[in-house]
Every structure is written in structure tokens, then in C-alpha cells.
Write a protein that holds these residues in place. Sequence first.
Motif, mmCIF file in Angstrom:
data_model
loop_
_atom_site.group_PDB
_atom_site.id
_atom_site.type_symbol
_atom_site.label_atom_id
_atom_site.label_comp_id
_atom_site.label_asym_id
_atom_site.label_seq_id
_atom_site.Cartn_x
_atom_site.Cartn_y
_atom_site.Cartn_z
ATOM 1 N N GLY A 108 0.803 -1.216 0.000
ATOM 2 C CA GLY A 108 0.000 0.000 0.000
ATOM 3 C C GLY A 108 0.833 1.262 0.000
ATOM 4 O O GLY A 108 2.060 1.208 0.119
ATOM 5 N N PRO A 109 0.167 2.398 -0.114
ATOM 6 C CA PRO A 109 0.877 3.685 -0.138
ATOM 7 C C PRO A 109 1.240 4.161 1.259
ATOM 8 O O PRO A 109 0.639 3.764 2.248
ATOM 9 N N GLN A 110 2.259 5.025 1.299
ATOM 10 C CA GLN A 110 2.640 5.689 2.551
ATOM 11 C C GLN A 110 2.799 7.176 2.280
ATOM 12 O O GLN A 110 3.528 7.570 1.377
ATOM 13 N N PHE A 111 2.106 7.984 3.068
ATOM 14 C CA PHE A 111 2.155 9.437 2.967
ATOM 15 C C PHE A 111 2.919 9.945 4.189
ATOM 16 O O PHE A 111 2.526 9.662 5.318
ATOM 17 N N SER A 112 3.999 10.688 3.967
ATOM 18 C CA SER A 112 4.835 11.143 5.080
ATOM 19 C C SER A 112 4.947 12.665 5.086
ATOM 20 O O SER A 112 5.109 13.288 4.036
ATOM 21 N N PHE A 113 4.902 13.217 6.300
ATOM 22 C CA PHE A 113 4.953 14.658 6.496
ATOM 23 C C PHE A 113 6.171 14.987 7.358
ATOM 24 O O PHE A 113 6.273 14.525 8.495
ATOM 25 N N LEU A 114 7.077 15.785 6.811
ATOM 26 C CA LEU A 114 8.328 16.129 7.486
ATOM 27 C C LEU A 114 8.054 16.971 8.724
ATOM 28 O O LEU A 114 7.329 17.965 8.659
ATOM 29 N N ILE A 115 8.650 16.566 9.863
ATOM 30 C CA ILE A 115 8.531 17.379 11.075
ATOM 31 C C ILE A 115 9.881 17.958 11.489
ATOM 32 O O ILE A 115 9.920 18.923 12.240
ATOM 33 N N ASP A 116 10.991 17.379 10.985
ATOM 34 C CA ASP A 116 12.316 17.904 11.324
ATOM 35 C C ASP A 116 13.345 17.355 10.346
ATOM 36 O O ASP A 116 13.244 16.209 9.906
ATOM 37 N N SER A 117 14.332 18.184 10.011
ATOM 38 C CA SER A 117 15.452 17.737 9.177
ATOM 39 C C SER A 117 16.716 18.437 9.640
ATOM 40 O O SER A 117 16.725 19.653 9.832
ATOM 41 N N LYS A 118 17.754 17.647 9.844
ATOM 42 C CA LYS A 118 19.033 18.192 10.310
ATOM 43 C C LYS A 118 20.189 17.472 9.625
ATOM 44 O O LYS A 118 20.108 16.281 9.367
ATOM 45 N N ILE A 119 21.226 18.228 9.367
ATOM 46 C CA ILE A 119 22.494 17.635 8.940
ATOM 47 C C ILE A 119 23.375 17.661 10.170
ATOM 48 O O ILE A 119 23.604 18.714 10.764
ATOM 49 N N LYS A 120 23.839 16.489 10.584
ATOM 50 C CA LYS A 120 24.576 16.363 11.834
ATOM 51 C C LYS A 120 25.956 15.779 11.554
ATOM 52 O O LYS A 120 26.087 14.805 10.821
ATOM 53 N N GLY A 121 26.967 16.353 12.163
ATOM 54 C CA GLY A 121 28.325 15.850 12.006
ATOM 55 C C GLY A 121 29.339 16.762 12.636
ATOM 56 O O GLY A 121 29.087 17.944 12.858
ATOM 57 N N ASN A 122 30.491 16.215 12.966
ATOM 58 C CA ASN A 122 31.593 16.972 13.572
ATOM 59 C C ASN A 122 31.138 17.766 14.792
ATOM 60 O O ASN A 122 31.558 18.894 15.003
ATOM 61 N N GLY A 123 30.208 17.203 15.564
ATOM 62 C CA GLY A 123 29.742 17.863 16.775
ATOM 63 C C GLY A 123 28.747 18.972 16.543
ATOM 64 O O GLY A 123 28.277 19.601 17.473
ATOM 65 N N ALA A 124 28.409 19.259 15.273
ATOM 66 C CA ALA A 124 27.469 20.341 14.972
ATOM 67 C C ALA A 124 26.177 19.764 14.404
ATOM 68 O O ALA A 124 26.153 18.667 13.880
ATOM 69 N N SER A 125 25.124 20.537 14.522
ATOM 70 C CA SER A 125 23.830 20.146 13.969
ATOM 71 C C SER A 125 23.239 21.364 13.272
ATOM 72 O O SER A 125 23.110 22.413 13.869
ATOM 73 N N VAL A 126 22.900 21.228 11.991
ATOM 74 C CA VAL A 126 22.408 22.345 11.191
ATOM 75 C C VAL A 126 21.063 21.967 10.601
ATOM 76 O O VAL A 126 20.901 20.879 10.058
#
Length: 184
Positions: free
Chosen positions: A104-122
Motif C-alpha cells: 500500500g501507499p505511505q504518505f509522510s509529512f516532514l517534522i524535522d530535518s538536520k544535517i549532523k556531524g563533527n559535533g554540529a547540527s544544522v
Amino acid sequence: MKKLLLGLALAAGSFTFAQTFGLKAGLNVSSISHDEMTAKAGFYGGVFANIPVAKEFSIQPEVLYNGAGAKFDDSSDDKLNLSYISVPVMFQYNALPNLYLEAGPQFSFLIDSKIKGNGASVDSDNIKGFDFGIGLGAGYYITKNIGVTARYIAGVTDVAKKVGNFQLEGKNNVFQVGLAYKFK
């Protein structure tokens, strides 16, 4: 007309009593179909309702938290972490009394997005707020309440927003394995 409405009301009422509700949770192994990305582990969990429509068929809508994304394929430990509220609607075939197959289908709604690395989160502002995928899976109930599940969701839409005339291609692909608990 009154008989039709009464019939529909009785059918809707019978679905209310025939439904089974439950919880499910487990491991996501997600990736983005792009040459520079590899898989990463995450978590999923939520609720479901199983609605029988015939002896061997049922519909199972779900509301899940999905931790998806991918690792960048380089020497760094950079990750793209995507958090979604997903609404899969699975059509299930009961192949055996305790074993089902689903699609079946799946509909997804973004609640958060981050690029994480080297101790930082953007925060990443270049990710689309909606994602669509197709799921295929199976499940087996060990007892009448506890089951194991496995599902693969193939992304249909690109994850990144179009910037100017440039569209970065890459779709979410997620393999899930977990446990389900039915309230009976």
C-alpha cells in the motif's frame, strides 16, 4: 433513501466493532537513493487499526513516527536526519491464520530535518515537507496479540526541494523490522 442511510450506518457501526487497534515499533534502516549516501539506522513507532473487509483481506491504516535519512558516503560521520509523521495504508492478505502479506501507499509529512556531524547540527531547509512511497511487507503473529513485522518502503518522490532549475535526485528507501501488539 432512508433505508440506504440506515444500511450505511449499520455497516459503519459493524466496522467499529470489528476493528482491532494496536501499537507497533522497531528499527528503520533508511537510505536515500543517491550515489553519495549510505544507509543509517533509526526508529519507528506508532498506532494502527486493522479493519477486516473480507475473511482473508483487511485494511490497516497507521500513524507512525519515522526516523529516516542517510549517512554521507565519505570519511566524515555526517548524517542527514529526517523525522516524519507517516500514514501508511496497507492492504493485507491473510495467507495463513497468523501470517499476512501487505502492500500500500505511505504518505509522510516532514517534522524535522538536520544535517549532523563533527559535533554540529544544522537545520536543512532544502528538504520537501511531503514524501510519498509504496510499501511491501509481511507479518506473523506469534500469539494472538504479539507479532513480528517487516516492511520495505520504496520512495517515489525526491527528498530535496527544487532550487532554481536544479533538482537533486534522491528518494527515501526504508526497511523496517519490528514488533506489533494488538489490543483484543
